[in-house]
Design an enzyme around this catalytic site. Sequence first.
Site, PDB file in Angstrom:
ATOM      1  N   ASP A  67      -2.103 -43.953  43.013  1.00 51.23           N
ATOM      2  CA  ASP A  67      -2.051 -42.615  43.588  1.00 51.23           C
ATOM      3  C   ASP A  67      -2.883 -42.534  44.867  1.00 51.23           C
ATOM      4  O   ASP A  67      -2.878 -41.513  45.560  1.00 51.23           O
ATOM      5  CB  ASP A  67      -2.474 -41.548  42.587  1.00 51.23           C
ATOM      6  CG  ASP A  67      -3.872 -41.730  42.033  1.00 51.23           C
ATOM      7  OD1 ASP A  67      -4.549 -42.711  42.426  1.00 51.23           O
ATOM      8  OD2 ASP A  67      -4.304 -40.899  41.214  1.00 51.23           O
ATOM      9  N   SER A  68      -3.550 -43.651  45.209  1.00 53.80           N
ATOM     10  CA  SER A  68      -4.198 -43.770  46.519  1.00 53.80           C
ATOM     11  C   SER A  68      -3.199 -43.630  47.652  1.00 53.80           C
ATOM     12  O   SER A  68      -3.589 -43.425  48.810  1.00 53.80           O
ATOM     13  CB  SER A  68      -4.923 -45.112  46.627  1.00 53.80           C
ATOM     14  OG  SER A  68      -4.078 -46.182  46.232  1.00 53.80           O
ATOM     15  N   ASP A 106       0.671 -45.519  38.800  1.00 54.08           N
ATOM     16  CA  ASP A 106      -0.322 -44.513  38.436  1.00 54.08           C
ATOM     17  C   ASP A 106       0.336 -43.220  37.977  1.00 54.08           C
ATOM     18  O   ASP A 106       1.341 -42.774  38.550  1.00 54.08           O
ATOM     19  CB  ASP A 106      -1.209 -44.182  39.643  1.00 54.08           C
ATOM     20  CG  ASP A 106      -2.553 -44.876  39.591  1.00 54.08           C
ATOM     21  OD1 ASP A 106      -2.959 -45.331  38.502  1.00 54.08           O
ATOM     22  OD2 ASP A 106      -3.216 -44.953  40.645  1.00 54.08           O
ATOM     23  N   LYS A 136      -0.551 -46.418  34.552  1.00 55.98           N
ATOM     24  CA  LYS A 136      -2.011 -46.383  34.515  1.00 55.98           C
ATOM     25  C   LYS A 136      -2.473 -44.937  34.494  1.00 55.98           C
ATOM     26  O   LYS A 136      -1.907 -44.094  35.195  1.00 55.98           O
ATOM     27  CB  LYS A 136      -2.624 -47.100  35.725  1.00 55.98           C
ATOM     28  CG  LYS A 136      -4.165 -47.099  35.694  1.00 55.98           C
ATOM     29  CD  LYS A 136      -4.763 -47.995  36.777  1.00 55.98           C
ATOM     30  CE  LYS A 136      -4.715 -47.399  38.157  1.00 55.98           C
ATOM     31  NZ  LYS A 136      -5.558 -46.166  38.274  1.00 55.98           N
ATOM     32  N   GLU A 138      -6.212 -42.380  34.100  1.00 56.10           N
ATOM     33  CA  GLU A 138      -7.666 -42.342  34.172  1.00 56.10           C
ATOM     34  C   GLU A 138      -8.244 -41.639  32.947  1.00 56.10           C
ATOM     35  O   GLU A 138      -7.631 -40.728  32.386  1.00 56.10           O
ATOM     36  CB  GLU A 138      -8.123 -41.612  35.441  1.00 56.10           C
ATOM     37  CG  GLU A 138      -7.738 -42.320  36.722  1.00 56.10           C
ATOM     38  CD  GLU A 138      -8.268 -41.618  37.970  1.00 56.10           C
ATOM     39  OE1 GLU A 138      -9.095 -40.691  37.833  1.00 56.10           O
ATOM     40  OE2 GLU A 138      -7.855 -41.994  39.084  1.00 56.10           O
ATOM     41  N   GLU A 205     -13.858 -49.210  37.891  1.00 55.97           N
ATOM     42  CA  GLU A 205     -14.097 -48.928  39.309  1.00 55.97           C
ATOM     43  C   GLU A 205     -15.489 -48.374  39.560  1.00 55.97           C
ATOM     44  O   GLU A 205     -15.990 -47.520  38.822  1.00 55.97           O
ATOM     45  CB  GLU A 205     -13.071 -47.917  39.829  1.00 55.97           C
ATOM     46  CG  GLU A 205     -13.283 -47.561  41.296  1.00 55.97           C
ATOM     47  CD  GLU A 205     -12.189 -46.702  41.893  1.00 55.97           C
ATOM     48  OE1 GLU A 205     -12.293 -46.382  43.096  1.00 55.97           O
ATOM     49  OE2 GLU A 205     -11.231 -46.358  41.175  1.00 55.97           O
TER      50      GLU A 205
END
Length: 290
Positions: A67-68, A106, A136, A138, A205
Amino acid sequence: MSTTFTLDTSTSRANPTPAPMKRMTVPAVRARKDKATTTEPLVMLTAYTVRMAQLLDPHCDLLLVGDSLGQVIYGLPSTLPVTLDMMCAHGAAVVRGSYHSVVVVDMPFGSYEASPQQAFASASRVMAETGCAAIKLEGGQAMADTIAFLTARGIPVMAHVGLTPQAVNLLGGYGARGRSQAEYARILDDAAAVAQAGAFSLVLEGVIEPLADAVTASVDVPVIGIGASAKCDGQVLVTEDMLGLFERTPRFVKLYGDMSRFVGDAATAYAADVRSRAFPTKDQIYARKA
């Protein structure tokens, strides 16, 4: 899915060129770590487009459609405005451009946190529309039930703990995590929770090195570090960061290129040729047929 058919690559820049290479699988990634040891570290880079996927794929075990892309591709101030539509479009492009790496997409902010059922609806859409191998998400202990729910229903999950960018407002910034004893212990517990819930690997991270080493040693799934430790079971970077495409280089990034200068120099030369009418030449112009 793998690219197993032949395409006419002369007619489109977007078409991938098939190659005789078998695609990695989620179980193969998980199996890289055996009895707390990974003899060959996992290589993961981000990709958002077909062409970048084509270039990176032969060298990577995993490609992350992060999502960066909100910041890297769209110029957004954070990852928070990224949508499922964005992730599906870019995820499908990366799958089309790859034939070897495990493609992980993501889950964007707001698409999975409310309940395991919401997460399944979002994740199943991502997998169906992109053809990716895994998603993925978080979060640590709070997302353990969701990870278990997804994996029980056939959706492989890569977890993400430590510095979690989608929680940047709660964390108060992007500083390294784990400096306090309480946070150190919480992140250790987060890693244990997602591994026990069924995540096949986890991204760790922005944590202090001793914590990264402790997490890597304490869980039986591969730990892929970013701003963590060389002792992690693998590493991931944002490709555009390590290629030097931005003015600012994060502390945890090693520059492997200076693409910003290369692109600038090329554009300068092109502009000079256009303004002086040195381009195009007869080599780039179509002549009348006899």
